[in-house]
Design a protein around this motif. Structure first.
Motif, PDB file in Angstrom:
ATOM      1  N   TYR A  13      43.960  49.427  31.119  1.00 41.54           N
ATOM      2  CA  TYR A  13      42.844  49.250  30.182  1.00 41.54           C
ATOM      3  C   TYR A  13      42.478  47.782  30.034  1.00 41.54           C
ATOM      4  O   TYR A  13      41.295  47.435  29.948  1.00 41.54           O
ATOM      5  N   GLU A  14      43.499  46.903  30.015  1.00 39.10           N
ATOM      6  CA  GLU A  14      43.219  45.468  29.933  1.00 39.10           C
ATOM      7  C   GLU A  14      42.432  45.006  31.154  1.00 39.10           C
ATOM      8  O   GLU A  14      41.506  44.183  31.044  1.00 39.10           O
ATOM      9  N   LYS A  15      42.789  45.526  32.318  1.00 37.04           N
ATOM     10  CA  LYS A  15      42.044  45.183  33.535  1.00 37.04           C
ATOM     11  C   LYS A  15      40.597  45.663  33.437  1.00 37.04           C
ATOM     12  O   LYS A  15      39.669  44.976  33.887  1.00 37.04           O
ATOM     13  N   PHE A  16      40.406  46.850  32.850  1.00 39.13           N
ATOM     14  CA  PHE A  16      39.039  47.358  32.677  1.00 39.13           C
ATOM     15  C   PHE A  16      38.243  46.445  31.753  1.00 39.13           C
ATOM     16  O   PHE A  16      37.081  46.117  32.036  1.00 39.13           O
ATOM     17  N   ILE A  17      38.860  46.025  30.637  1.00 43.33           N
ATOM     18  CA  ILE A  17      38.177  45.138  29.687  1.00 43.33           C
ATOM     19  C   ILE A  17      37.768  43.845  30.375  1.00 43.33           C
ATOM     20  O   ILE A  17      36.629  43.364  30.229  1.00 43.33           O
ATOM     21  N   ILE A  18      38.689  43.258  31.139  1.00 37.85           N
ATOM     22  CA  ILE A  18      38.376  42.013  31.850  1.00 37.85           C
ATOM     23  C   ILE A  18      37.224  42.239  32.826  1.00 37.85           C
ATOM     24  O   ILE A  18      36.284  41.436  32.903  1.00 37.85           O
ATOM     25  N   ALA A  19      37.285  43.346  33.565  1.00 39.72           N
ATOM     26  CA  ALA A  19      36.256  43.631  34.575  1.00 39.72           C
ATOM     27  C   ALA A  19      34.892  43.886  33.936  1.00 39.72           C
ATOM     28  O   ALA A  19      33.873  43.357  34.395  1.00 39.72           O
ATOM     29  N   VAL A  20      34.853  44.683  32.865  1.00 44.43           N
ATOM     30  CA  VAL A  20      33.568  45.026  32.270  1.00 44.43           C
ATOM     31  C   VAL A  20      32.960  43.816  31.563  1.00 44.43           C
ATOM     32  O   VAL A  20      31.728  43.625  31.591  1.00 44.43           O
TER      33      VAL A  20
END
Length: 422
Positions: A13-20
């Motif tokens: 989820y942290e990776k998703f937040i960074i990506a988005v």
């Protein structure tokens, strides 16, 4: 806890937040940055002067600054996801207006409208990063999110210039609208509510909260640093393409190559700079970036007709310096506000940045001019002003560095005591 002690991996989820957030920043940054490469087209197609073009660039900055100040007092009173969606929706509508504007005055109105919403998005994103990631890894996070600037050069600006040349100068803005709609749906569908700050929010009303945030000495020195930090990019960027074409001998067909090569290099360097700032210290990286940026600015602003490969090399080094300053300064600045003030501080800080950038763009429009031969005059003087701002900012950022270091050390000392281990 020292800056060397960092977590090695992020959750899914942290990776998703960074990506988005990086993708979202890509669309917002591209919306602003694409205007500069289109400068030579707009000067011709809309029959406007360099001063009028400077007004178009600064109009976005001034409206963004005003919006940030007006909303800063409310920034810590709502779910950050809802705030992000509200302002991103307005940004999309404003960018659509830019893509449909037929005249200079309607384009000016569209830029003002876009700025009212787009200028607040960066501060909300930084508040989200500060809420979800500890200071020890924010350099890495900022490094990835700031890749938006490089990505806009690798993909956005070259494609935008191609579309502008093949179709019309409106086309790049319509392209941004299409990309932004995709990001909007990702945020709606995947991002969780971010409400932790609501548990410790200020009990003051919005205007009192704004006033208290504006009056804290440690916050004021952060705003002062941001004011000068914004000067460099906003002064050089608006007329960079016109200077390259008219003074350096860059062909219009070579512009996408220049932006793409520079952007690819920044895609490689940005994460490295972020990791380096966490490992060796954010202020050390800021100093290194400032030295590189100052040297490259002096060289670049005093060039004559120059081979493309030399311009590309100098441009890459210039952006390495600028990117190192941005990433390290952004990470340092997140350590300044208290948790209950983060939204307000980030909002005001973004406003200060935009307003300072708007003033810088206006000043740049007054310093430079188009000579009788089509050359951009007084660009070396513009470079000297930028270098002076870089030098003064080093002093101000040192004070931020000392404050952030002391605050982090105090927090590290208090946490063990609360656990009963000291």
């Amino acid at each position: 806890m020292s800056e060397q002690t960092t977590k090695q991996t992020f959750s899914g989820y942290e990776k998703f937040i960074i990506a988005v957030l990086a993708f979202l920043q890509f669309t917002v940054v591209l919306d602003f940055m694409v205007l500069s490469p289109l400068g030579y087209l707009l000067l011709e197609k809309l029959s406007i002067t360099t001063r009028q073009f400077g007004i178009v660039v600064s109009a976005y900055a001034f409206s963004a600054g005003a919006a940030g100040l007006l909303t800063a007092g409310f920034a810590d009173k709502f779910d950050r996801k809802k705030m992000l969606l509200f302002f991103y929706t307005g940004f999309i509508v404003g960018t659509l207006f830019c893509g449909l504007a037929p005249t200079y005055h309607l384009l000016l109105f569209a830029r003002i409208f876009t700025g009212l919403f787009g200028g607040v998005i960066g501060s909300i994103s930084f508040a989200i990063i500060t809420d979800l990631f500890p200071i020890q890894v924010r350099g890495r996070v900022m490094g990835f999110v700031q890749m938006a600037f490089a990505s806009s050069q690798v993909l956005g600006i070259p494609i935008g210039l191609y579309l502008a040349k093949q179709l019309d100068w409106h086309a790049p803005f319509l392209m941004i609208v299409g990309l932004s709609v995709v990001v909007w749906f990702l945020v709606v569908g995947k991002m969780k509510p971010i409400t932790g700050h609501l548990q410790i929010r200020s009990k003051h009303n919005a205007f009192t909260h704004l006033g208290k945030t504006l009056s804290r000495p440690e916050y004021l020195q952060g705003f002062a640093a941001t004011t000068l930090l914004a000067t460099g990019g906003f002064m050089l960027m608006p007329f960079g393409t016109a200077y390259g074409v008219a003074n350096l001998g860059i062909l219009e067909d070579q512009l996408p190559t220049l932006y793409m090569v520079t952007g690819i290099c920044m895609l490689v360097f940005s994460p490295m700079i972020g990791k380096l700032s966490d490992k060796v210290g954010k202020y050390k990286v800021f100093v290194l970036g400032s030295v590189i940026a100052a040297i490259m600015t002096i060289i670049y602003c005093n060039l004559g007709i120059t081979p493309l490969w030399i311009i590309i090399v100098l441009n890459v080094f210039l952006f390495v310096g600028i990117t190192a300053r941005m990433i390290s300064a952004s990470a340092l600045m997140t350590a300044v506000p208290e948790p209950q003030d983060r939204g307000a501080f980030m909002g005001i800080n973004a406003s200060v940045q935009q307003i300072a950038g708007g003033i810088a763009s206006l000043i740049a429009g007054l310093i430079v001019s188009v000579g009788s031969t089509g050359h951009i005059e007084n660009y070396p003087m513009l470079g000297n002003v930028v270098v002076l701002a870089i030098a003064v900012t080093l002093i101000l950022m040192y004070r931020i560095h000392r404050y952030a270091t002391l605050k982090t050390e105090q927090t590290a000392a208090v946490v063990p005591a609360a656990d009963g281990t000291v």
